[in-house]
Design a protein around this motif. Structure first.
Motif, short mmCIF file in Angstrom:
data_model
loop_
_atom_site.label_atom_id
_atom_site.label_comp_id
_atom_site.label_asym_id
_atom_site.label_seq_id
_atom_site.Cartn_x
_atom_site.Cartn_y
_atom_site.Cartn_z
N LEU A 110 0.72 -1.30 -0.04
CA LEU A 110 0.14 -0.06 0.04
C LEU A 110 0.86 1.24 0.12
CD1 LEU A 110 -2.60 -1.26 2.46
CD2 LEU A 110 -3.11 -0.82 0.02
N PHE A 114 0.47 4.05 -2.87
CA PHE A 114 0.03 5.54 -2.73
C PHE A 114 1.17 6.33 -3.59
CE2 PHE A 114 -2.88 3.99 0.30
CZ PHE A 114 -3.39 5.03 0.86
N THR A 127 -11.07 5.94 0.40
CA THR A 127 -11.38 4.65 1.08
C THR A 127 -12.70 4.81 1.87
OG1 THR A 127 -10.36 2.86 2.29
CG2 THR A 127 -10.01 5.10 3.17
N TYR A 131 -11.84 1.71 8.35
CA TYR A 131 -10.80 1.35 7.56
C TYR A 131 -9.62 1.21 8.48
CZ TYR A 131 -9.42 6.40 8.46
OH TYR A 131 -8.95 7.24 9.04
N TYR A 135 -3.71 3.39 6.81
CA TYR A 135 -3.69 4.32 5.70
C TYR A 135 -3.56 5.73 5.79
CZ TYR A 135 -6.61 -0.16 4.12
OH TYR A 135 -7.26 -1.28 3.75
N GLN A 136 -3.84 6.32 6.90
CA GLN A 136 -3.55 7.55 6.99
C GLN A 136 -1.90 7.79 6.97
OE1 GLN A 136 -5.60 10.12 6.84
NE2 GLN A 136 -7.39 9.71 7.64
N TYR A 138 0.18 6.10 5.24
CA TYR A 138 0.64 5.88 3.83
C TYR A 138 0.14 7.23 3.03
CZ TYR A 138 0.10 1.05 5.72
OH TYR A 138 0.29 -0.21 6.41
N LEU A 146 -6.38 11.61 1.80
CA LEU A 146 -7.13 10.26 1.94
C LEU A 146 -8.58 10.75 2.25
CD1 LEU A 146 -7.12 7.05 2.00
CD2 LEU A 146 -6.80 7.43 4.31
N LEU A 175 -9.19 2.72 -2.60
CA LEU A 175 -8.77 1.60 -1.74
C LEU A 175 -10.02 0.74 -1.21
CD1 LEU A 175 -6.69 0.24 -0.32
CD2 LEU A 175 -6.46 2.25 1.11
N ASN A 177 -11.00 -3.08 1.18
CA ASN A 177 -10.48 -3.70 1.97
C ASN A 177 -11.64 -4.91 2.44
OD1 ASN A 177 -9.78 -3.92 5.31
ND2 ASN A 177 -8.84 -5.29 3.79
N ASP A 215 -7.03 -4.29 -1.00
CA ASP A 215 -6.11 -4.86 0.11
C ASP A 215 -6.64 -6.12 0.64
OD1 ASP A 215 -4.32 -5.03 2.37
OD2 ASP A 215 -5.58 -3.38 3.48
#
Length: 398
Positions: A110, A114, A127, A131, A135-136, A138, A146, A175, A177, A215
């Protein structure tokens, strides 16, 4: 002077790790058998015997220079070919080694994507809540926005009404998941088809690709009555991020891959772009030893049936007590509503019973808690009376 961006991140510690560390300290006081830690998603079943056999075989058959030497940046060609062939058998794809890029787990996949798929602060990746909080991180690393779509808490499928409002010409990727961490939700085939149709329409409107980043570390942990769709069947511009952390119970070995088909936009330069993005994350190859190990175990899994039994035991018991929870279709998490509006306060009260639960705020979905049930079944059985005492306490206050 240290980086202001990094220093700012030190103030946003992982609540999961904080609770996990609290549990270790609490165990010193009351004994580990009396702490019911449902905070962290660390697989509780051992790796299959084939993993040890693969390690022994490699140690016996290959000389030390060969088994511990550098691998090519994209990964060992024979390993990538083996993974491609396995995916082709499972999902009727047409991958080759050049469609597989080895990574240090799905997290690195990921982080790499990104950077590859975006050009700067104006770009966004979308996304869906709830989540995975990393992710934040990245997004911060890549310097992009994001955009989080609020959860449909009745089903944890995609909230398409809001998604259509938030899609713009700056959207470079979506994104997803599934099975989801933290809800355990599995996106239905209808959800994936609707997402694919919407993004096909928006690609034409904006005149550039919009990629789906799928993901999938929990892909093999799926329960009766649910099915995990293989997203590239429905949308060509899909990049699949996979990890062997859950399927083979190898979280500490940090091994995974990115897969993409030749039908994806920029297919001719994608592999090279992934290599260069990995360089930006300061590594040049994935550990050679475990590339070779997963190649020998490519179609194996740990005994994942334990999680199915845990889910069956835990979910139904909580629902029968009166907790509100959408049934998980996969992964190893429950995501019930907290018994008060403030999930943090609820989790603090649960500590009175040595129940360690994760409040949902950092997952972008306030008012819930994540319960990780990758634990021994006996621990769940011993914890259930405490969950009953907790809900009875709340009922007694009404």
């Amino acid at each position: 002077m240290l980086s202001e961006k990094v220093l700012a991140m030190t103030k946003q510690k992982s609540i999961i790790r904080e609770i996990f560390e609290y549990g270790m300290e609490r165990a010193k006081v009351v004994g580990p058998e009396n702490v019911f830690d449902f905070s962290i998603g660390n697989p509780s079943v051992p790796a299959p015997e084939s993993v040890d056999q693969a390690i022994y075989g490699i140690m016996k058959e290959q000389n030390p220079v060969e088994r511990h030497g550098y691998a090519p940046n994209a990964g060992i060609p024979s390993v990538r070919e083996t993974i491609a062939n396995s995916l082709n058998r499972k999902y009727e794809m047409d991958y080759t080694a050049n469609n597989i890029f080895m990574t240090n787990g799905a997290a690195a996949s990921l982080g790499i994507l990104f950077k590859v798929l975006t050009n700067g602060a104006e770009d966004q990746i979308i996304t869906f809540a709830p989540y995975f909080p990393e992710y934040q991180a990245y997004a911060i690393s890549a310097g992009v926005h994001l955009e989080v779509i609020p959860a449909d808490v009745t089903s944890f499928q995609i909230n398409f009404e809001v998604l259509e409002e938030k899609l713009t010409s700056n959207t470079k990727a979506v994104l997803i998941n599934s099975p989801n961490n933290p809800s355990g939700a599995v996106y239905s085939k209808e959800t994936i088809q609707r997402l694919a149709a919407l993004l096909e329409e928006k690609q034409k409107e904006y005149g550039h690709p919009i990629y789906i980043v799928s993901d999938e570390p929990y892909r093999e942990i799926v329960y009766d009555g649910f099915e995990v769709s293989y997203v590239p069947h429905y949308y060509d511009n899909t990049l699949v991020c996979y990890s062997y952390s859950k399927s083979l119970s190898l979280p500490g070995e940090r091994i995974g891959y990115i897969a993409f088909s030749n039908r994806i936009a920029d297919a001719d330069v994608m592999l090279g772009a992934l290599v260069q993005s990995a360089r930006l994350l300061s590594y040049v190859c994935v550990p050679s030893m475990f590339q070779k190990v997963v190649a020998r175990c490519v179609d194996d899994t740990a005994d994942l049936s334990v999680y199915a039994e845990n889910k069956k035991l835990f979910y139904q018991a909580l629902v029968d007590m009166g907790y509100e929870c959408v049934e998980p279709g996969g992964a190893f998490y429950l995501f019930p509503k907290a018994l008060e509006e403030d999930a943090n306060a609820f989790c603090e009260r649960a500590k009175k019973y040595d129940l360690l639960l994760v409040p949902s705020d950092s997952f972008g979905c306030p008012g819930h808690v994540r319960i990780s049930y990758c634990v021994e079944p006996e621990r769940i059985k011993r914890a259930l009376p405490l969950f009953k005492k907790l809900i009875d306490e709340y009922k007694g206050e009404k």
